[in-house]
Design an enzyme around this catalytic site. Structure first.
Site, PDB file in Angstrom:
ATOM      1  N   ARG A 143       0.848  -1.206   0.000  1.00  0.00           N
ATOM      2  CA  ARG A 143       0.000   0.000   0.000  1.00  0.00           C
ATOM      3  C   ARG A 143       0.876   1.246   0.000  1.00  0.00           C
ATOM      4  NH1 ARG A 143      -1.597   2.722   4.949  1.00  0.00           N
ATOM      5  NH2 ARG A 143      -3.264   4.244   4.587  1.00  0.00           N
ATOM      6  N   ARG A 175      -8.517  20.397   7.865  1.00  0.00           N
ATOM      7  CA  ARG A 175      -7.339  20.538   8.726  1.00  0.00           C
ATOM      8  C   ARG A 175      -7.215  21.969   9.221  1.00  0.00           C
ATOM      9  NH1 ARG A 175      -3.515  16.606   9.254  1.00  0.00           N
ATOM     10  NH2 ARG A 175      -3.720  14.811   7.868  1.00  0.00           N
ATOM     11  N   LYS A 190     -13.006   3.039   1.523  1.00  0.00           N
ATOM     12  CA  LYS A 190     -12.629   3.147   2.935  1.00  0.00           C
ATOM     13  C   LYS A 190     -13.794   3.775   3.701  1.00  0.00           C
ATOM     14  CE  LYS A 190      -8.538   4.641   3.976  1.00  0.00           C
ATOM     15  NZ  LYS A 190      -7.383   5.569   4.050  1.00  0.00           N
ATOM     16  N   THR A 204      -5.660  -0.539  10.559  1.00  0.00           N
ATOM     17  CA  THR A 204      -5.312   0.494  11.542  1.00  0.00           C
ATOM     18  C   THR A 204      -5.079  -0.082  12.945  1.00  0.00           C
ATOM     19  OG1 THR A 204      -6.860   1.950  10.352  1.00  0.00           O
ATOM     20  CG2 THR A 204      -5.763   2.840  12.293  1.00  0.00           C
TER      21      THR A 204
END
Length: 475
Positions: free
Chosen positions: A37, A78, A225, A283
């Site tokens: 990945r 962000r 995802k 994760t």
């Protein structure tokens, strides 16, 4: 049959500074990884091209191939840059500034600029805003055109460009950013096998990506995802529109109540199995091994649960990008997977709807193989369909040896549970193709003399080519 090196659950690793050298990549491939990945949240185009070249060079050295997955960064909210971090205190009033020209301190209240001016349209008084993976928690007090004013509920240090989560809020971010399109173009130029799209909220997001790559001639598969509440609400439709699903537990565990995360993971994995799509659990699987040579007992159990659930893949992130023990992480995963798969009482997947005669044919092949000793399934496929159906049916004990003459299909099959794919040219005579496949399996130690093979193949009946199931013994 030699089951000692056969693993049904696949391993994905993320390439990074700790693993990007040809020597380390050769060690990773030898340890048994199946997919590499590339995380585009932390990669530029020059690095990406070099990493892909390094992986392919290592494949030639080791003599085995891995699939390449590009994880597209996707849209995100962000905070802006800061000259230096500062400490936020509980009950402090704090502003998220929507105009890049605003001063960071106004009316004696500190603030930080953000990259998403539409925040004022998405949140309302009383909503929660999480910053830096949920380490900082705010409650919205007031919304104006210039700012979103909050009360700090959980304080801490705020640094530059921290990620913002809005639990339960449907944000108006695009599915793809300009950066994403540039990254995807590089991936297509370099033959990426899978694109993983971050922050998928609806099937429309996947359709945008699919149309983009198809117009550029890519046959890559798309992994969705799931990372927020919108994705959970649209889970089944997202799975249908995708070629596979990644349970991205980092952001997902922030966006939903953390105690529901195991339930959502299991629901997502089982939904994928009902629809015949691969599921990836990702994760923090071996997070402690970023700095420690051994896993925690909780991490061992976490990986085991994914194997018991029969997820197609488990994934390593920071463990293999910046960790001290990347090869050891793969070894740990291998040991856990082999142990659990050897002991688990597996059941066939009876929830998969089989709508075609060919799908029913491969189910019959699976049932026959599962009743035999020292047996496996050999399937010949040009599209990958038959192999994918066999994988989704979850044979209780039979390995699936999938032979294809299409390189794209070979690469895509590397991600599926229980499939060991082989690239091989097919002969015009079906029997020659079968014997060539048996020779390949024997030469690589996958099968032994007198093993039973259930073969799904075409045979010639006069001038007609028909589908068949054959029971063969390796000689």
């Amino acid at each position: 049959m030699n089951p000692s090196h056969y693993r049904h659950t696949k391993i994905i690793f993320t390439i990074g500074p700790a693993t990007n050298s040809p020597e380390m990549l050769a060690r990773m491939l030898s340890a048994g990884v199946d997919v590499c990945r590339l995380n585009m949240a932390h990669a530029d185009h020059e690095w990406t091209r070099q990493a892909i070249e390094n992986v392919r060079s290592a494949c030639k050295v080791v003599g085995r191939k891995v699939a390449l997955m590009m994880d597209v960064k996707g849209p995100e909210i962000r905070t802006g840059p800061l000259d230096e971090p500062f400490q936020l205190e509980r009950d402090e009033t704090f502003d998220f500034l929507l105009d890049r020209d605003q001063e960071p301190v106004s009316e004696g209240i500190r603030g930080v600029r953000i990259n998403y001016p539409s925040l004022k349209e998405d949140v309302k008084v009383g909503d929660t805003i999480l910053v830096d993976s949920g380490l900082l928690r705010m409650r919205v007090l007031e919304v104006t055109d210039e700012r979103v004013r909050c009360s700090v509920r959980i304080g801490g240090e705020l640094g530059s460009r921290r990620h913002i989560n809005l639990p339960g809020v449907h944000v108006r971010l695009p599915a793809l950013t300009d950066k994403d399109r540039g990254d995807i173009d590089v991936g297509i130029e370099n033959g990426i096998d899978f694109f993983a799209l971050s922050f998928v909220r609806s099937p429309d997001d996947l359709d945008i990506l699919r149309r983009y790559i198809e117009t550029r001639g890519s046959k890559a598969h798309i992994i969705a995802k799931i990372e927020d509440q919108s994705a959970i609400s649209n889970l089944e439709d997202i799975i249908k529109a995708s070629d596979g699903l990644m349970v991205a537990r980092g952001d997902l565990g922030i966006e939903i109540p953390f105690e529901t995360l195991p339930v959502v993971q299991r629901r997502a994995v089982y939904a994928c199995q009902r629809m015949g799509k691969p599921a990836i659990v990702a994760t923090h699987m071996l997070e402690s091994m970023i700095t420690n040579p051994l896993p925690t007992r909780a991490e061992i159990t976490d990986i085991s649960n994914a194997v018991y659930e029969q997820a197609d893949c488990v994934m390593l992130s920071g463990e293999t990008t910046v960790g001290k023990y990347p090869v050891e992480c793969v070894d740990v995963m291998n040991r856990i997977i082999f142990s659990v798969e050897a002991q688990a009482e597996r059941k066939n997947n009876d929830s998969l709807p089989l709508k075609t005669p060919k799908a029913l044919l491969v189910k019959s092949a699976m049932l026959l193989s599962d009743e035999l000793t020292n047996s496996g399934i050999v399937v010949f496929t040009r599209s990958g369909f038959l192999a994918r159906v066999l994988s989704a049916l979850r044979p209780r004990k039979s390995p699936i040896y999938a032979f294809t003459d299409d390189e794209d299909v070979f690469q895509n099959l590397l991600i599926y549970w229980g499939i060991e794919p082989f690239f091989m040219n097919f002969d015009e005579e079906p029997e020659v193709t079968i014997q060539n496949a048996f020779s390949r399996l024997k030469s690589r130690g996958w099968v032994e003399t007198r093993d039973n093979m259930v073969v799904v193949s075409n045979v010639l009946a006069g001038s007609k080519v028909i589908d068949s199931i054959q029971l063969r013994t390796i000689s």
